[in-house]
Design a protein around this motif. Structure first.
Motif, PDB file in Angstrom:
ATOM      1  N   LEU A  47      55.655  10.510  15.923  1.00  0.00           N
ATOM      2  CA  LEU A  47      54.609  11.587  16.372  1.00  0.00           C
ATOM      3  C   LEU A  47      55.236  12.389  17.336  1.00  0.00           C
ATOM      4  O   LEU A  47      56.233  11.998  18.271  1.00  0.00           O
ATOM      5  CB  LEU A  47      53.271  10.499  16.933  1.00  0.00           C
TER       6      LEU A  47
ATOM      7  N   GLY B  51      50.879  14.342  19.480  1.00  0.00           N
ATOM      8  CA  GLY B  51      49.969  13.640  18.516  1.00  0.00           C
ATOM      9  C   GLY B  51      49.549  14.550  17.440  1.00  0.00           C
ATOM     10  O   GLY B  51      48.877  14.013  16.589  1.00  0.00           O
ATOM     11  N   LYS B  52      50.010  15.753  17.393  1.00  0.00           N
ATOM     12  CA  LYS B  52      49.435  16.447  16.279  1.00  0.00           C
ATOM     13  C   LYS B  52      50.290  16.498  14.809  1.00  0.00           C
ATOM     14  O   LYS B  52      49.689  16.836  13.867  1.00  0.00           O
ATOM     15  CB  LYS B  52      49.093  17.950  16.919  1.00  0.00           C
TER      16      LYS B  52
ATOM     17  N   LEU C 162      52.980  14.505  12.522  1.00  0.00           N
ATOM     18  CA  LEU C 162      53.836  13.175  12.153  1.00  0.00           C
ATOM     19  C   LEU C 162      55.279  13.461  11.310  1.00  0.00           C
ATOM     20  O   LEU C 162      55.175  14.291  10.547  1.00  0.00           O
ATOM     21  CB  LEU C 162      53.209  12.324  11.573  1.00  0.00           C
TER      22      LEU C 162
ATOM     23  N   VAL D 127      48.518  15.969  11.281  1.00  0.00           N
ATOM     24  CA  VAL D 127      47.700  14.673  11.437  1.00  0.00           C
ATOM     25  C   VAL D 127      46.309  14.787  11.176  1.00  0.00           C
ATOM     26  O   VAL D 127      45.461  14.026  10.721  1.00  0.00           O
ATOM     27  CB  VAL D 127      48.106  14.021  12.808  1.00  0.00           C
TER      28      VAL D 127
ATOM     29  N   GLY E 234      44.940   0.686  18.037  1.00  0.00           N
ATOM     30  CA  GLY E 234      44.939   1.883  18.998  1.00  0.00           C
ATOM     31  C   GLY E 234      44.133   1.815  20.261  1.00  0.00           C
ATOM     32  O   GLY E 234      44.553   2.327  21.322  1.00  0.00           O
TER      33      GLY E 234
ATOM     34  N   THR F 140      46.784   6.908  14.985  1.00  0.00           N
ATOM     35  CA  THR F 140      46.313   8.099  15.441  1.00  0.00           C
ATOM     36  C   THR F 140      44.589   7.915  15.654  1.00  0.00           C
ATOM     37  O   THR F 140      44.030   6.880  15.200  1.00  0.00           O
ATOM     38  CB  THR F 140      46.548   9.247  14.680  1.00  0.00           C
ATOM     39  N   ARG F 141      44.170   9.070  16.134  1.00  0.00           N
ATOM     40  CA  ARG F 141      42.711   8.928  16.485  1.00  0.00           C
ATOM     41  C   ARG F 141      42.106  10.203  15.091  1.00  0.00           C
ATOM     42  O   ARG F 141      42.735  11.126  15.021  1.00  0.00           O
ATOM     43  CB  ARG F 141      42.204   9.385  17.852  1.00  0.00           C
TER      44      ARG F 141
END
Length: 363
Positions: free
Chosen positions: A62, A66-67, A69, A84, A320, A362-363
């Motif tokens: 990531l 976190g945007k 991968l 993501v 998570g 991830t969320r």
């Protein structure tokens, strides 16, 4: 009726192991022959499969925000970038050409998202033979889709081959390679400027996946927290402990915990940063013992442990929200355990054999 009964048992186990929707995240796993499996933790089932044009995924990483991968593939030495939020591939290419091939198991993007750092080898096809380079650091330009800079490892560092996890400092000026020792590399010229006499523990099955999701930099930006081993210079006994490495200042602290078992995984950290979890393997094939170990990261002390059923090859991850522990790999299922009790809760059946690319939440 027997088939129906077994099916209902499997569904009940999956439902019991799933997280509530409010708690759940999205898990991404690599699958044979060339997929990324997107899994809803609330349901314990696959919601989407993303096909990779460049082949079998062997690592995932990531971006710091976190945007994005980044997945690397072994079939054609490819790099694929997944958005993501949309689950769409936004960049995909292979480094291999008819005359040149590359071998690497993973990498790390720089803070700008323009460059991707890898550790690997180059293979040139000659008239009468293939010529394999020595292990080297490489910089891939994700826009031009080419290797734009290389530097061979120093002679003393080449004995470990082209293996090891990579991390970058937040400013992109320092690259860390985790091998038999931690190598500190200046990204301007790819020269090694320092060594730390700590090594990553051997991971059950494959070591490379322990860096797949940037484990250890989840809680404190700019810091890497994980389990490491050190060895005394006289009788070579290994001791494991918790190390904290500041990626900007290159300073680290190491707190020993105890003698190293035969095999020890990386560290999974709870979202509040209070607890760490690892997997320890003792004994030989046929009489192995596999255990979860839990640590208090505030005091760097071991709290408790619990045995679970061993697999011939497996990997270890965490949900998570830190409430579940996962054992997966070399098969089509993910075994789910409660992080508080360390007891099994069920298993999720997937559609593809899981690769060695690690797990990303991830969320």
């Amino acid at each position: 009726m027997k088939t129906l009964r077994l099916g209902l048992i499997a569904l009940s186990a999956a439902a019991a192991a799933a997280l509530s929707p409010a708690q759940a995240g999205t898990m991404i796993l690599g699958g044979y022959p060339s997929q990324l499996m997107v899994i809803d933790e609330a349901k314990g089932s696959i919601t989407q499969e993303v096909d990779l044009k460049t082949g079998l995924p062997v690592s995932m990483r990531l971006s710091d925000d976190g945007k994005l991968l980044y997945a690397t593939t072994i079939t054609t030495s490819g790099i694929e970038v997944l958005d993501v939020a949309t689950r769409k591939i936004v960049n995909s290419f292979s480094l291999n050409t008819p005359a040149v091939r590359y071998r690497f198991s993973g990498g790390v993007p720089d803070p700008t998202g323009r460059y991707f750092y890898i550790l690997g080898t180059r293979i040139d096809k000659g008239i009468d033979a293939f010529r394999i380079s020595k292990p080297q650091f490489m910089v891939v330009d994700l826009q031009t889709k080419q290797v734009v800079k290389t530097a061979e490892l120093e002679p003393d560092d080449q004995k470990f081959g082209a293996r090891g996890g990579l991390m970058l400092s937040p400013d992109g000026k320092t690259l860390y390679a985790f091998r038999d020792k931690i190598l500190v590399v200046n990204t301007a010229d790819l020269k090694t400027v320092d060594h730390f006499d700590l090594s990553k523990p051997e991971y059950p099955g494959m070591q490379d996946v322990s860096f797949g999701g940037g484990v250890g930099r989840l809680q404190t930006p700019g810091q890497f927290v994980s389990l490491f081993e050190t060895e005394d210079p006289y009788i070579h006994n290994k001791t494991f402990g918790v190390a904290r490495l500041d990626l900007d200042t290159r300073k680290f602290t190491f707190t020993p915990i105890g003698p190293s078992p035969k095999a020890l995984s990386g560290l999974e950290v709870s979202p509040d940063g209070k607890y760490g979890y690892t997997v320890a393997v003792t004994g030989e094939l046929g009489s192995q013992r596999c255990e979860f170990w839990r640590f208090d990261l505030g005091s760097n002390k071991a709290l408790d442990k619990s045995e679970f059923q061993c697999r011939r090859r497996f990997y270890f991850g965490m949900s998570g929200n830190g409430q579940k522990l996962y054992i997966y790999g070399a098969g089509f299922d993910v075994a789910v355990y409660d992080a508080k009790t360390l007891k099994p809760e069920g298993a999720w059946e997937l559609t593809h054999d899981i690769t060695m690319s690690g797990m990303v939440i991830t969320r």
